[in-house]
Design a protein around this motif. Structure first.
Motif, PDB file in Angstrom:
ATOM      1  N   GLY A  24       0.980  -8.718  -7.486  1.00 17.17           N
ATOM      2  CA  GLY A  24      -0.288  -8.022  -7.658  1.00 17.17           C
ATOM      3  C   GLY A  24      -0.696  -7.292  -6.403  1.00 17.17           C
ATOM      4  O   GLY A  24       0.008  -7.301  -5.385  1.00 17.17           O
ATOM      5  N   LYS A  25      -1.845  -6.667  -6.458  1.00 13.74           N
ATOM      6  CA  LYS A  25      -2.303  -5.775  -5.399  1.00 13.74           C
ATOM      7  C   LYS A  25      -2.366  -6.453  -4.042  1.00 13.74           C
ATOM      8  O   LYS A  25      -1.935  -5.893  -3.032  1.00 13.74           O
ATOM      9  CB  LYS A  25      -3.675  -5.208  -5.760  1.00 13.74           C
ATOM     10  CG  LYS A  25      -4.199  -4.175  -4.760  1.00 13.74           C
ATOM     11  CD  LYS A  25      -5.535  -3.617  -5.192  1.00 13.74           C
ATOM     12  CE  LYS A  25      -5.973  -2.472  -4.288  1.00 13.74           C
ATOM     13  NZ  LYS A  25      -6.027  -2.830  -2.864  1.00 13.74           N
ATOM     14  N   ARG A  59       2.981   3.985  -0.746  1.00 10.18           N
ATOM     15  CA  ARG A  59       2.888   4.184  -2.197  1.00 10.18           C
ATOM     16  C   ARG A  59       4.213   3.898  -2.889  1.00 10.18           C
ATOM     17  O   ARG A  59       4.250   3.320  -3.982  1.00 10.18           O
ATOM     18  CB  ARG A  59       2.439   5.622  -2.494  1.00 10.18           C
ATOM     19  CG  ARG A  59       1.011   5.917  -2.094  1.00 10.18           C
ATOM     20  CD  ARG A  59       0.508   7.193  -2.735  1.00 10.18           C
ATOM     21  NE  ARG A  59       1.279   8.355  -2.335  1.00 10.18           N
ATOM     22  CZ  ARG A  59       1.002   9.121  -1.297  1.00 10.18           C
ATOM     23  NH1 ARG A  59      -0.046   8.841  -0.523  1.00 10.18           N
ATOM     24  NH2 ARG A  59       1.750  10.174  -1.017  1.00 10.18           N
ATOM     25  N   THR A  60       5.312   4.292  -2.245  1.00 10.96           N
ATOM     26  CA  THR A  60       6.623   4.082  -2.854  1.00 10.96           C
ATOM     27  C   THR A  60       6.955   2.601  -2.940  1.00 10.96           C
ATOM     28  O   THR A  60       7.435   2.113  -3.971  1.00 10.96           O
ATOM     29  CB  THR A  60       7.709   4.827  -2.061  1.00 10.96           C
ATOM     30  OG1 THR A  60       7.372   6.216  -1.979  1.00 10.96           O
ATOM     31  CG2 THR A  60       9.069   4.678  -2.731  1.00 10.96           C
ATOM     32  N   LEU A  61       6.700   1.858  -1.867  1.00 11.85           N
ATOM     33  CA  LEU A  61       6.970   0.422  -1.883  1.00 11.85           C
ATOM     34  C   LEU A  61       6.126  -0.267  -2.952  1.00 11.85           C
ATOM     35  O   LEU A  61       6.645  -1.082  -3.734  1.00 11.85           O
ATOM     36  CB  LEU A  61       6.685  -0.185  -0.509  1.00 11.85           C
ATOM     37  CG  LEU A  61       6.722  -1.713  -0.436  1.00 11.85           C
ATOM     38  CD1 LEU A  61       8.070  -2.260  -0.891  1.00 11.85           C
ATOM     39  CD2 LEU A  61       6.384  -2.195   0.970  1.00 11.85           C
ATOM     40  N   ILE A  62       4.843   0.038  -3.014  1.00 17.69           N
ATOM     41  CA  ILE A  62       3.976  -0.627  -3.992  1.00 17.69           C
ATOM     42  C   ILE A  62       4.404  -0.292  -5.412  1.00 17.69           C
ATOM     43  O   ILE A  62       4.441  -1.166  -6.295  1.00 17.69           O
ATOM     44  CB  ILE A  62       2.510  -0.241  -3.734  1.00 17.69           C
ATOM     45  CG1 ILE A  62       2.033  -0.890  -2.422  1.00 17.69           C
ATOM     46  CG2 ILE A  62       1.613  -0.659  -4.897  1.00 17.69           C
ATOM     47  CD1 ILE A  62       0.659  -0.449  -1.961  1.00 17.69           C
ATOM     48  N   ALA A  63       4.775   0.962  -5.658  1.00 18.16           N
ATOM     49  CA  ALA A  63       5.248   1.343  -7.001  1.00 18.16           C
ATOM     50  C   ALA A  63       6.520   0.590  -7.360  1.00 18.16           C
ATOM     51  O   ALA A  63       6.691   0.135  -8.505  1.00 18.16           O
ATOM     52  CB  ALA A  63       5.471   2.847  -7.067  1.00 18.16           C
ATOM     53  N   PHE A 112       1.190  -6.984  -2.683  1.00 14.86           N
ATOM     54  CA  PHE A 112       1.867  -5.707  -2.453  1.00 14.86           C
ATOM     55  C   PHE A 112       1.273  -4.986  -1.241  1.00 14.86           C
ATOM     56  O   PHE A 112       2.003  -4.404  -0.441  1.00 14.86           O
ATOM     57  CB  PHE A 112       1.769  -4.823  -3.689  1.00 14.86           C
ATOM     58  CG  PHE A 112       2.401  -5.418  -4.932  1.00 14.86           C
ATOM     59  CD1 PHE A 112       3.256  -6.513  -4.853  1.00 14.86           C
ATOM     60  CD2 PHE A 112       2.123  -4.886  -6.184  1.00 14.86           C
ATOM     61  CE1 PHE A 112       3.832  -7.062  -5.993  1.00 14.86           C
ATOM     62  CE2 PHE A 112       2.688  -5.425  -7.326  1.00 14.86           C
ATOM     63  CZ  PHE A 112       3.537  -6.519  -7.233  1.00 14.86           C
ATOM     64  N   ASP A 113      -0.062  -5.034  -1.109  1.00 16.68           N
ATOM     65  CA  ASP A 113      -0.691  -4.412   0.054  1.00 16.68           C
ATOM     66  C   ASP A 113      -0.264  -5.121   1.338  1.00 16.68           C
ATOM     67  O   ASP A 113      -0.044  -4.478   2.375  1.00 16.68           O
ATOM     68  CB  ASP A 113      -2.217  -4.461  -0.078  1.00 16.68           C
ATOM     69  CG  ASP A 113      -2.760  -3.411  -1.028  1.00 16.68           C
ATOM     70  OD1 ASP A 113      -2.027  -2.440  -1.329  1.00 16.68           O
ATOM     71  OD2 ASP A 113      -3.915  -3.553  -1.471  1.00 16.68           O
ATOM     72  N   ALA A 114      -0.151  -6.433   1.287  1.00 19.46           N
ATOM     73  CA  ALA A 114       0.273  -7.185   2.476  1.00 19.46           C
ATOM     74  C   ALA A 114       1.695  -6.811   2.883  1.00 19.46           C
ATOM     75  O   ALA A 114       2.001  -6.681   4.081  1.00 19.46           O
ATOM     76  CB  ALA A 114       0.170  -8.688   2.207  1.00 19.46           C
ATOM     77  N   ALA A 115       2.569  -6.635   1.891  1.00 25.51           N
ATOM     78  CA  ALA A 115       3.939  -6.229   2.192  1.00 25.51           C
ATOM     79  C   ALA A 115       3.974  -4.842   2.815  1.00 25.51           C
ATOM     80  O   ALA A 115       4.703  -4.600   3.789  1.00 25.51           O
ATOM     81  CB  ALA A 115       4.779  -6.266   0.920  1.00 25.51           C
ATOM     82  N   ALA A 116       3.191  -3.918   2.272  1.00 22.96           N
ATOM     83  CA  ALA A 116       3.147  -2.566   2.831  1.00 22.96           C
ATOM     84  C   ALA A 116       2.565  -2.579   4.239  1.00 22.96           C
ATOM     85  O   ALA A 116       3.042  -1.841   5.128  1.00 22.96           O
ATOM     86  CB  ALA A 116       2.332  -1.656   1.914  1.00 22.96           C
ATOM     87  N   ALA A 168       5.818 -11.674   3.352  1.00 21.46           N
ATOM     88  CA  ALA A 168       4.481 -11.405   2.836  1.00 21.46           C
ATOM     89  C   ALA A 168       4.413 -11.537   1.321  1.00 21.46           C
ATOM     90  O   ALA A 168       3.334 -11.704   0.749  1.00 21.46           O
ATOM     91  CB  ALA A 168       4.034 -10.002   3.256  1.00 21.46           C
ATOM     92  N   LEU A 169       5.580 -11.470   0.665  1.00 20.23           N
ATOM     93  CA  LEU A 169       5.633 -11.542  -0.789  1.00 20.23           C
ATOM     94  C   LEU A 169       5.965 -12.931  -1.318  1.00 20.23           C
ATOM     95  O   LEU A 169       5.438 -13.359  -2.347  1.00 20.23           O
ATOM     96  CB  LEU A 169       6.683 -10.550  -1.308  1.00 20.23           C
ATOM     97  CG  LEU A 169       6.380  -9.066  -1.116  1.00 20.23           C
ATOM     98  CD1 LEU A 169       7.628  -8.240  -1.372  1.00 20.23           C
ATOM     99  CD2 LEU A 169       5.253  -8.627  -2.048  1.00 20.23           C
ATOM    100  N   ILE A 170       6.863 -13.630  -0.630  1.00 19.18           N
ATOM    101  CA  ILE A 170       7.382 -14.890  -1.162  1.00 19.18           C
ATOM    102  C   ILE A 170       6.271 -15.935  -1.274  1.00 19.18           C
ATOM    103  O   ILE A 170       5.494 -16.162  -0.344  1.00 19.18           O
ATOM    104  CB  ILE A 170       8.544 -15.394  -0.285  1.00 19.18           C
ATOM    105  CG1 ILE A 170       9.728 -14.422  -0.381  1.00 19.18           C
ATOM    106  CG2 ILE A 170       8.969 -16.795  -0.705  1.00 19.18           C
ATOM    107  CD1 ILE A 170      10.864 -14.733   0.548  1.00 19.18           C
TER     108      ILE A 170
END
Length: 327
Positions: free
Chosen positions: A283-284, A313-317, A287-291, A276-278
Motif C-alpha cells: 500500500g501507499k 512514480r515508476t517504482l510505486i507503479a 511504497f512511499d517508504a521504499a521510494a 522498507a517493504l519487507i
C-alpha cells in the motif's frame, strides 16, 4: 578506425593467453565496433571468441541456470526456462536494442556495455571515463540521460544496460577465467565499480580476464516484472527502469528484490529499498517508504532533475502491479 591485429581463439584458455592492455575480446561486437569506429576504443589486437563452446543454457545442481557468455540475447530471452522461471530477465532482454542486435549481442558482452554519455562518445571534448583526469563536462552541460545516484565529481554517466539490471535483481554470479588459469565467481553485486575518482575502471575484471558463464540461483518466489521508461517505444535507452520481484504472504510483503536502470553508473540495487517493504502490508505507506529510501541520496544536475520524481512514480507503479493480487 585505426588498424589492429586479429586472432581467433580456439579455447577460453587460448583467448586469455592473448591478453594485454591493448587487447580486447570480441564476440558480437555490437558495442565494441561502434567505439572503435569513433576511436573511443583503440585496441591494438582483437581476439575473436565467438566460436568458443560457451553458447549453452544448462541447469545447475542447485536448481538454477548456467548461461554461457556467448548465448545471444535473443536466444536467452526466448529460452523456455527463462520465460517460465525468470520472466524478469526475458522481458529485460526484449526491452533492449532491436531484434537484429539481440540476435548478435552476447550475454557476456551485454554485461560490459559502456555508457552512452554524449561526452564519452565525442573525442573532441574531455571525459574522465575516456581520458582520466581530463574533466567531466556533463556535470554542467546537457545531462538529461545522466545519473542521479552513485555519481562523483569525476563522472555522472549512467550504465546503459537492461539485461544487467534484471541480473542484479536475480542475484546472478559471473564466472570468469584468468590468464593464469584461475577461475573466479563474482557476485554481480561486486562486479561493477562506482566511478569515484577512477571512472575509467568500470568493473573488477583484471586485464585478460574472460567472462565464461553467468549463473542464476534457483527461481525466486513471487511475481516478476520489468518496466522500462524511455523516450520512444523501442531502440532507446532507459530513463528509468525497474526489475522487480516481490512475494506477498499472509497479507504482508515477505520478500523483495529490486534493481534499477537509468539512475546510476551501474545496475542499481539498494538494500534499504527492500527492507522498507519487507514485513509491510502492500500500500501507499510502504511504497512511499521504499521510494524515499531509493532517492534519499539522489542528486540532479539540471536537465536530469526530472528523473527523481519519475523514478518515484515508476517504482510505486511497479510495486502496485507486483502486489495487486494481495491488495
Amino acid at each position: 578506425m585505426k588498424t589492429f591485429d586479429y586472432a581467433r581463439a580456439d579455447s577460453p584458455e587460448a583467448a586469455t593467453r592473448e591478453s594485454g592492455d591493448k587487447v580486447r575480446f570480441i564476440a558480437g561486437g555490437t558495442n565494441l565496433l561502434d567505439l572503435m569506429k569513433l576511436q573511443v576504443e583503440t585496441p591494438e589486437k582483437l581476439v575473436d571468441i565467438s566460436r568458443l563452446d560457451l553458447d549453452a543454457v544448462e541447469d545447475t545442481n542447485e536448481g538454477g541456470l548456467r548461461i554461457g557468455a556467448l548465448v545471444p540475447n535473443a536466444d536467452l530471452a526466448a529460452h523456455p526456462k527463462v520465460v517460465q522461471h525468470y520472466p524478469v530477465l526475458s522481458r529485460a532482454l526484449l526491452a533492449g536494442a532491436s531484434g537484429q542486435l539481440r540476435n548478435k549481442a552476447s550475454t557476456g558482452g551485454n554485461l560490459l556495455q559502456r555508457t552512452r554519455c554524449y561526452y564519452f562518445y565525442d573525442t573532441a571534448v574531455p571525459c574522465n571515463k575516456r581520458d582520466p583526469g581530463s574533466g567531466c563536462p556533463a556535470k554542467d552541460g546537457f545531462n538529461r540521460i545522466h545519473a542521479i545516484l552513485g555519481t562523483s565529481d569525476a563522472c555522472i554517466a549512467t550504465h546503459p544496460g537492461d539485461m544487467p539490471v534484471a541480473m542484479r535483481a536475480l542475484d546472478a554470479v559471473i564466472v570468469t577465467l584468468k590468464p593464469d588459469g584461475d577461475k573466479r565467481r563474482i557476485s554481480i553485486h561486486d562486479f561493477y565499480r562506482l566511478p569515484g575518482d577512477t571512472p575509467h575502471i568500470e568493473t573488477v575484471l583484471e586485464p585478460g580476464e574472460l567472462i565464461t558463464h553467468v549463473e542464476l540461483p534457483a527461481p525466486p518466489r513471487g511475481k516478476q516484472l520489468y518496466r522500462k521508461v524511455r523516450d520512444r517505444a523501442s531502440y532507446a535507452f532507459a530513463l528509468v527502469s525497474v526489475a522487480g520481484i516481490v512475494a506477498v504472504e499472509d497479507g504482508k510483503i515477505a520478500a523483495a528484490q529490486l534493481a534499477f536502470g537509468g539512475l546510476g553508473p551501474m545496475p542499481w540495487r539498494d538494500e534499504a529499498v527492500e527492507q522498507a517493504l519487507i514485513g509491510q502490508a502492500p500500500g501507499k505507506e510502504a511504497f512511499d517508504a521504499a521510494a524515499d529510501a531509493l532517492l534519499a541520496d539522489a542528486k540532479g544536475y539540471g536537465a536530469n532533475d526530472f528523473k527523481i520524481p519519475l523514478a518515484r512514480r515508476t517504482l510505486i507503479a511497479c510495486l502496485r502491479d507486483l502486489t495487486e493480487d494481495a491488495q
